[in-house]
Design an enzyme around this catalytic site. Structure first.
Site, short mmCIF file in Angstrom:
data_model
loop_
_atom_site.label_atom_id
_atom_site.label_comp_id
_atom_site.label_asym_id
_atom_site.label_seq_id
_atom_site.Cartn_x
_atom_site.Cartn_y
_atom_site.Cartn_z
N SER A 189 0.83 -1.20 0.00
CA SER A 189 0.00 0.00 0.00
C SER A 189 0.87 1.26 0.00
O SER A 189 1.66 1.48 -0.92
CB SER A 189 -0.96 -0.06 1.19
OG SER A 189 -1.98 0.90 1.07
N ASP B 196 -10.13 -4.41 -4.27
CA ASP B 196 -9.45 -3.51 -3.33
C ASP B 196 -10.24 -2.20 -3.21
O ASP B 196 -10.35 -1.46 -4.19
CB ASP B 196 -8.03 -3.24 -3.83
CG ASP B 196 -7.16 -2.55 -2.79
OD1 ASP B 196 -7.68 -1.79 -1.97
OD2 ASP B 196 -5.93 -2.78 -2.81
N HIS C 70 -8.02 -5.40 0.10
CA HIS C 70 -6.73 -4.74 0.37
C HIS C 70 -5.99 -5.58 1.39
O HIS C 70 -6.02 -5.30 2.59
CB HIS C 70 -7.01 -3.32 0.89
CG HIS C 70 -5.80 -2.42 0.87
ND1 HIS C 70 -5.16 -2.06 -0.31
CD2 HIS C 70 -5.14 -1.79 1.86
CE1 HIS C 70 -4.16 -1.25 -0.03
NE2 HIS C 70 -4.12 -1.07 1.28
#
Length: 229
Positions: free
Chosen positions: A120, A174, A205
């Protein structure tokens, strides 16, 4: 940019006198402990001794979370990927990552045997750092992430950057970094000359077991290529 004091890290060595290092950057609001449990799931018996280094991002206010201070590689002011990254924060984090890469060199692991990984936000910093490398790393690992500051990084990409192997993975569902954003970032990196090992999973995610296996296969190839080289 203050790189005088190195970031605090969590470290795990898989054997004595590690020949390789994996520098792994966590996501927003997590810390260096977040990915430490992945080590036994990922590591294979025939690999060289590795040093995993999991740094803690600095604590800073994060605009989209009402300015609440938390561990973050940069401020997030807008959920739109094009405007999401705070450029000064990205630059500071890249400098801090470079300081950790330099420390690995002092500990006997050159850039050619260091993998830079990130999830991320950490993946965005990984890509920003990788594109600016004059001395290529052994490889880049970018999970559930995107290319920040794309126009600027296209201009700043070094001639050597695209020689770095790149593993990218993204979840189809996601909600944090939309799949289309990850796909567009992979396309932009291919235009810069990167050969990408691109993987898609039916997940949100997160990280899944299949992804860890695929990443392990890729790392095995990186180690084997270094032995041949």
């Amino acid at each position: 940019m203050d790189t005088e004091s190195l970031l605090d890290t969590v470290e795990h060595e898989t054997g004595t006198a590690p020949q390789w290092s994996v520098l792994w950057l966590h996501g927003l609001g997590a810390d260096g402990n977040d990915f430490a449990p992945i080590v036994p799931e990922l590591v294979r018996k025939d690999w060289p001794a590795l040093r995993f280094v999991f740094p803690h991002a600095p604590v800073r206010p994060v605009t989209i979370n009402n300015g609440v201070p938390m561990r973050a590689w940069y401020d997030i002011r807008d959920m739109n990927l094009a405007q999401r990254a705070d450029e000064a924060g990205v630059d500071q984090s890249v400098a801090q990552v470079e300081a950790l890469i330099a420390r690995e060199g002092e500990r006997g692991v050159p850039p050619s045997r260091l993998l830079l990984a990130g999830f991320s936000q950490g993946g965005a910093v990984t890509l920003a750092a990788g594109l600016r490398r004059e001395v290529p790393l052994a490889g880049l690992i970018a999970l559930s992430t995107y290319l920040p500051m794309p126009e600027r990084l296209r201009r700043e990409a070094t001639a050597q950057a695209a020689s770095q192997p790149l593993f990218m993975a993204h979840g189809q569902f996601d909600p944090v970094v939309p799949f289309a954003g990850g796909q567009a970032s992979a396309g932009a990196l291919r235009e810069l000359g990167f050969e990408i090992d691109w993987h898609v999973y039916p997940m949100a995610h997160q990280v899944c077991a299949e992804q860890i296996r695929d990443l392990g296969d890729w790392m095995s190839r990186v180690f084997a290529a270094a032995d041949r080289g």
